[in-house]
Design a protein around this motif. Sequence first.
Motif, mmCIF file in Angstrom:
data_model
loop_
_atom_site.group_PDB
_atom_site.id
_atom_site.type_symbol
_atom_site.label_atom_id
_atom_site.label_comp_id
_atom_site.label_asym_id
_atom_site.label_seq_id
_atom_site.Cartn_x
_atom_site.Cartn_y
_atom_site.Cartn_z
ATOM 1 N N GLY A 1 0.832 -1.192 0.000
ATOM 2 C CA GLY A 1 0.000 0.000 0.000
ATOM 3 C C GLY A 1 0.869 1.245 0.000
ATOM 4 O O GLY A 1 2.049 1.193 0.327
ATOM 5 N N LEU A 2 0.290 2.351 -0.387
ATOM 6 C CA LEU A 2 1.031 3.612 -0.437
ATOM 7 C C LEU A 2 1.339 4.157 0.948
ATOM 8 O O LEU A 2 2.341 4.809 1.159
ATOM 9 C CB LEU A 2 0.228 4.666 -1.203
ATOM 10 N N ASP A 3 0.439 3.917 1.872
ATOM 11 C CA ASP A 3 0.592 4.451 3.221
ATOM 12 C C ASP A 3 1.197 3.399 4.147
ATOM 13 O O ASP A 3 0.947 2.210 3.980
ATOM 14 C CB ASP A 3 -0.782 4.855 3.770
ATOM 15 N N PRO A 4 1.971 3.847 5.130
ATOM 16 C CA PRO A 4 2.458 2.899 6.138
ATOM 17 C C PRO A 4 1.277 2.238 6.858
ATOM 18 O O PRO A 4 0.211 2.841 7.001
ATOM 19 C CB PRO A 4 3.256 3.787 7.101
ATOM 20 N N LEU A 5 1.452 1.019 7.296
ATOM 21 C CA LEU A 5 0.368 0.295 7.967
ATOM 22 C C LEU A 5 -0.177 1.047 9.171
ATOM 23 O O LEU A 5 -1.360 0.985 9.461
ATOM 24 C CB LEU A 5 0.847 -1.095 8.402
ATOM 25 N N ARG A 6 0.673 1.787 9.854
ATOM 26 C CA ARG A 6 0.233 2.501 11.058
ATOM 27 C C ARG A 6 -0.550 3.776 10.739
ATOM 28 O O ARG A 6 -1.096 4.413 11.619
ATOM 29 C CB ARG A 6 1.426 2.810 11.949
ATOM 30 N N ASP A 7 -0.616 4.188 9.470
ATOM 31 C CA ASP A 7 -1.329 5.411 9.089
ATOM 32 C C ASP A 7 -2.795 5.096 8.777
ATOM 33 O O ASP A 7 -3.161 4.811 7.653
ATOM 34 C CB ASP A 7 -0.651 6.064 7.877
ATOM 35 N N ASN A 8 -3.619 5.167 9.799
ATOM 36 C CA ASN A 8 -5.047 4.873 9.623
ATOM 37 C C ASN A 8 -5.784 5.955 8.846
ATOM 38 O O ASN A 8 -6.903 5.730 8.371
ATOM 39 C CB ASN A 8 -5.717 4.675 10.988
ATOM 40 N N ASN A 9 -5.184 7.139 8.716
ATOM 41 C CA ASN A 9 -5.827 8.238 7.987
ATOM 42 C C ASN A 9 -5.592 8.165 6.481
ATOM 43 O O ASN A 9 -6.202 8.917 5.727
ATOM 44 C CB ASN A 9 -5.324 9.589 8.503
ATOM 45 N N LEU A 10 -4.699 7.280 6.035
ATOM 46 C CA LEU A 10 -4.370 7.122 4.611
ATOM 47 C C LEU A 10 -3.980 8.458 3.972
ATOM 48 O O LEU A 10 -4.474 8.848 2.922
ATOM 49 C CB LEU A 10 -5.540 6.479 3.856
ATOM 50 N N ASN A 11 -3.065 9.155 4.614
ATOM 51 C CA ASN A 11 -2.663 10.488 4.168
ATOM 52 C C ASN A 11 -2.127 10.514 2.740
ATOM 53 O O ASN A 11 -2.451 11.423 1.973
ATOM 54 C CB ASN A 11 -1.630 11.078 5.125
ATOM 55 N N ARG A 12 -1.306 9.543 2.360
ATOM 56 C CA ARG A 12 -0.767 9.536 0.994
ATOM 57 C C ARG A 12 -1.872 9.287 -0.027
ATOM 58 O O ARG A 12 -1.905 9.923 -1.078
ATOM 59 C CB ARG A 12 0.333 8.496 0.857
ATOM 60 N N HIS A 13 -2.751 8.354 0.258
ATOM 61 C CA HIS A 13 -3.885 8.100 -0.649
ATOM 62 C C HIS A 13 -4.706 9.379 -0.843
ATOM 63 O O HIS A 13 -5.055 9.729 -1.969
ATOM 64 C CB HIS A 13 -4.800 6.994 -0.098
ATOM 65 N N LYS A 14 -5.013 10.025 0.250
ATOM 66 C CA LYS A 14 -5.837 11.242 0.170
ATOM 67 C C LYS A 14 -5.138 12.335 -0.626
ATOM 68 O O LYS A 14 -5.761 13.023 -1.429
ATOM 69 C CB LYS A 14 -6.193 11.725 1.571
ATOM 70 N N ALA A 15 -3.830 12.502 -0.441
ATOM 71 C CA ALA A 15 -3.090 13.533 -1.166
ATOM 72 C C ALA A 15 -3.021 13.213 -2.657
ATOM 73 O O ALA A 15 -3.199 14.086 -3.500
ATOM 74 C CB ALA A 15 -1.679 13.673 -0.594
ATOM 75 N N LEU A 16 -2.789 11.951 -2.993
ATOM 76 C CA LEU A 16 -2.642 11.566 -4.390
ATOM 77 C C LEU A 16 -3.945 11.601 -5.173
ATOM 78 O O LEU A 16 -3.968 11.956 -6.339
ATOM 79 C CB LEU A 16 -2.044 10.165 -4.493
#
Length: 81
Positions: free
Chosen positions: A19-34
């Motif tokens: 996945g694009l985001d680290p497993l610990r990132d529950n907010n999916l920051n990279r997904h949201k930005a992209l």
Amino acid sequence: MTFLIIQGNFKGIGFDVMGLDPLRDNNLNRHKALFKDTDIVNIENLTNLDQCGDELFWFSCFPLKIENCEGFSIRAIAWYE
């Protein structure tokens, strides 16, 4: 990397990670930005990308059409002409 993808004119992006985001990132920051202002395909968990080399190549992926689904397995193929 995220900035380059956002500024680019891509139809899709592919990664060899789960996945694009680290497993610990529950907010999916990279997904949201992209994907905030883009309409591109995101393909994750690709393998053998080193076999694509440095030259341009053709790539196709064939997902199953499943309604109300955010992700699913695909058949991904790449080749040179």
